[in-house]
Design an enzyme around this catalytic site. Sequence first.
Site, PDB file in Angstrom:
ATOM      1  CG  HIS A 153      -0.173   0.052   2.531  1.00  0.00           C
ATOM      2  ND1 HIS A 153       0.350   1.207   3.063  1.00  0.00           N
ATOM      3  CD2 HIS A 153       0.132  -0.938   3.402  1.00  0.00           C
ATOM      4  CE1 HIS A 153       0.964   0.938   4.207  1.00  0.00           C
ATOM      5  NE2 HIS A 153       0.843  -0.361   4.436  1.00  0.00           N
ATOM      6  CD  GLU A 207       2.076  -5.391   8.093  1.00  0.00           C
ATOM      7  OE1 GLU A 207       2.297  -6.579   7.784  1.00  0.00           O
ATOM      8  OE2 GLU A 207       2.813  -4.446   7.734  1.00  0.00           O
TER       9      GLU A 207
END
Length: 271
Positions: free
Chosen positions: A11, A89
């Site tokens: 990202h 994550e």
Amino acid sequence: MLTLSLTLVRHGETQYNREKLLQGQGVDSLLSETGLQQAEAVGKYLRDIHFNNVYVSNLQRTIQTAEIILQNNTHCPGTEMTLEPLLRERGFGLAEGRPKEDLKTMANAAGQSCRDYTPPGGETVDQVKLRFKKFLKVLFKQMWDEYGSSRPGASTEASEVGMFENDTAAAASNFGLGGFADDGLQGVPVHVLVVSHGAYIRLAIKHLIEDLKCSLPAGVKTSQLFSPCPNTGVSRFIFTLTWSESGPVLSVARCVFTNRKDHLEHLTTAE
């Protein structure tokens, strides 16, 4: 047999990234202004690749990045992304929202390296790898169900030839500028985009190379492939699947490049 490409993208930058604060899973932040620019840049870099399927971590920073990539894509601006919790994550437990230096301090106190240390309430390295292994199993099954039965073996053999011929050119640009966005894709019929996170991608790459014995580009050392992934860094792998009684299995895995950031060059000088 079925050959497919997997393009991994981290990202874009968030304010937490800028301030060197841990986000993990508990901090669900949006992209910063720089992060939006990075997402736009990687979207333009990948614009001509026709992604058949798109899988995205279900956190805001990855969703935003994927949306911008697809908006820039000439083939699939309306493609529906699959939000996948398995791509989230690594969880950092009590360290989330705190400076990364705090994690180093906690790891030192425990007599461990920072990368391998698990804060209270966090995920271990092996737990994150297990999530990625589960994702690969889901991915391979879905890709086979969607594309495998209609792909004759001859198509896969041709795509493998394309991979080999393209290796030298791709390897030359792995760690500098000048790489092409379609490196490794010649002759490969199915393309998958995954948008995830820095720590997750690092562990995913380690699993592919160390555990699954993924072959490396010519002249590239393993240590070079494990460098930290920059925001919107791009990595690519090629997989060949075969059918077994238990379902599709990985027969060949090849690394084309990791953590490429060609698209960020003009942004670096602007900051």
